[in-house]
Each structure stands twice: as structure tokens, then as C-alpha cells.
Scaffold this active site. Structure first.
Site, mmCIF file in Angstrom:
data_model
loop_
_atom_site.group_PDB
_atom_site.id
_atom_site.type_symbol
_atom_site.label_atom_id
_atom_site.label_comp_id
_atom_site.label_asym_id
_atom_site.label_seq_id
_atom_site.Cartn_x
_atom_site.Cartn_y
_atom_site.Cartn_z
ATOM 1 C CE LYS A 179 25.593 40.090 37.996
ATOM 2 N NZ LYS A 179 25.366 40.496 37.285
ATOM 3 C CB SER A 192 23.665 35.414 36.023
ATOM 4 O OG SER A 192 23.915 34.578 36.685
ATOM 5 C CB SER A 207 27.905 54.535 30.792
ATOM 6 O OG SER A 207 28.062 53.416 32.230
ATOM 7 C CE1 TYR A 216 28.730 40.600 40.471
ATOM 8 C CE2 TYR A 216 29.484 38.430 40.688
ATOM 9 C CZ TYR A 216 28.710 39.735 39.913
ATOM 10 O OH TYR A 216 29.295 39.356 38.880
#
Length: 271
Positions: free
Chosen positions: A149, A131, A11, A145
Site C-alpha cells: 500500500k 490504497s 465480487s 501488506y
């Protein structure tokens, strides 16, 4: 060759820019995200937009079933949905941390589980997992966060070995600093969780450094990602990893070769 491509997180930002480019190149693109109203322009270009939350299994089932019924196959899955949760480990509620994992790790895994049987049956396909250079290095206030990853990196490596006998490629995309909503989301989280805590000074400095970097053109345009994704999609034998965008290669190089203590000093010098 025209391919059927499923893109999550389409989006805005990298996903949307790449979806447009892939549509323009003649590929059949299914773009999914929670904010389906922001993908009307993709439909006008010839793509198909479907509302989907990667944490809702029924949404995933609906999307995959729809594509298989219409196209008979899924050639490329780009797991691009995700966001960055920032704040000191002590400050961020575990509920928020769990949601970070639900989206960045378990959501990615859930849709992968639904798509791989179809690729395996076809004995072909490419799965691209987004990633980050943050999957190979780290910053303060980014434990949740960065750890997601790092998880995506390990998940992808194992998945690559499992799917290789079936002719399915697994590719890891490691963007550097890209001019998207990421910087704004990062700053909003820092403000929400650590602005008035014991870590407020570090939080303010990190937010200021991030805003300055994005304001001064410190990131690459999303087109560098869309160009790379197009290259992956149209490659007969894509590479295992693509590290692109500002700071991606030098930051990972420093992390690998300078050692922990020196890298820590470099990172902390910015905050």
C-alpha cells in the site's frame, strides 16, 4: 453525465457495494473479479460482470478490448482488487509475499497500462487507486501488506504527474477500517503463518484484537466507500486523496505528527 466505469475486485465488499450504487445512478458499470459467479446480482441490476484475474495479462486484454469495442471509451478505472497478507516477516514464504505484490501492485499497474492509452486519446479520465490508511502507517505482522500500500501511494503520485497533461485525474482512496472480508482474511493468514512460530503470542493478540474490533462494530459500513467513489466519479475535479472510514484520519494524523517512537508505543499497546 453517464460514465463508463471499470471496477476491479467487484465480487464483494467495497467494490460490489459501490458497483450497485453506481449502476443505480445510471452509470455503465463493468465489474470484474475472479469470482464472477458472485456478481450475478450486478448483472441483474444492469451491470456487466466479466471474469478477470489482475495477474493474468490475457484476462486484462480481454476486458479492456471488450469495453472499448462496446462503449468506445473508459471514463473511470477503479483499481480496487487486493487483499491483506499478514504474518511475521520471518514466517511468510517469499512466494506468498511475491503474490501479494503481484495482486496489490503489479496487477494494479498492469491494468492501468492497458487503460491509460484510451484515456490519453480521449484527453480525459479518472483513475482511482485503492490504497489504505495502511499506506501511511503500519502494524506488526503486516510488513508485506503495508509495503504494497505504501507502493500504491508512491506509484499513484508519480502517475498523477505523468497523466495530468492529458486531462487524466489520478485519485488515491485511503479507507480506514471497513466491515468487509478483510478481517477474516487477515486472521486466517496469521493463523496459517505465525500461530506456531516465535511470534505466536503477538500473532494471537493481533488476531484477537482484530476480531473484537470487527465484532463490536469497530468498522464503517462499505457504503461510506461507495458514497465517496460516487463523489469522485461525478466530480469535475476530484481531490487527490480521499481518507474515509473509521480510524483513517486519526491514525494517519498520529503517524504524521507523533513521531516514530510514540506511534510505535500506541500500536503495540493494542497487541
Amino acid at each position: 453525465m453517464k460514465k463508463v466505469i471499470l471496477i476491479t475486485g467487484a465480487s464483494s465488499g467495497m467494490g460490489k457495494v459501490a458497483a450497485k450504487q453506481l449502476i443505480q445512478k445510471g452509470h455503465t458499470v463493468y465489474a470484474v473479479a475472479r469470482r464472477v459467479e458472485q456478481m450475478k446480482d450486478l448483472e441483474e441490476m444492469g451491470g456487466t460482470a466479466i471474469k478477470m484475474d489482475v495477474t493474468v495479462e490475457s484476462d486484462i486484454d480481454h476486458v479492456v478490448q471488450t469495453i472499448i469495442e462496446r462503449e468506445g471509451r473508459i471514463d473511470v478505472l477503479w483499481n480496487n482488487a487486493g487483499y491483506g497478507l499478514y504474518g511475521a516477516v520471518e514466517d511468510v514464504p517469499l512466494e506468498a509475499a511475491r503474490q501479494q505484490y503481484e495482486v496489490n501492485v503489479f496487477g494494479l499497474a498492469a491494468i492501468t497500462q492497458k487503460v491509460t492509452p484510451h484515456m490519453r486519446k480521449a484527453q480525459s479520465g479518472t483513475i482511482v487507486n485503492t490504497s489504505s490508511m495502511g499506506g501511511k502507517m503500519y502494524t506488526p505482522m503486516g510488513a508485506w501488506y503495508h509495503s504494497t500500500k505504501h507502493a500504491v501511494e508512491g506509484f499513484s503520485d508519480c502517475l498523477r504527474l505523468e497523466l495530468k497533461p492529458f486531462g487524466i485525474y489520478v485519485v488515491v482512496l485511503e479507507p480506514g477500517v471497513i466491515e468487509t472480508e478483510f478481517g477474516d482474511v487477515m486472521s486466517s493468514h496469521l493463523e496459517k503463518y505465525s500461530a506456531d512460530s516465535a511470534y505466536s503470542d503477538m500473532s494471537r493478540k493481533l488476531a484477537a484484537a482484530s476480531k473484537e474490533m470487527y465484532a463490536n462494530g469497530g468498522g464503517s459500513k462499505p457504503v461510506v466507500i461507495s458514497d465517496t467513489v460516487l463523489k469522485i466519479v461525478e466530480s469535475k475535479k476530484p481531490k487527490t486523496r480521499y481518507r474515509v472510514g473509521k480510524w483513517a484520519k486519526p491514525m494517519v494524523w498520529m503517524r504524521i505528527y507523533l513521531g516514530d517512537r510514540l506511534f510505535d508505543k500506541i500500536v503495540m499497546s493494542q497487541v
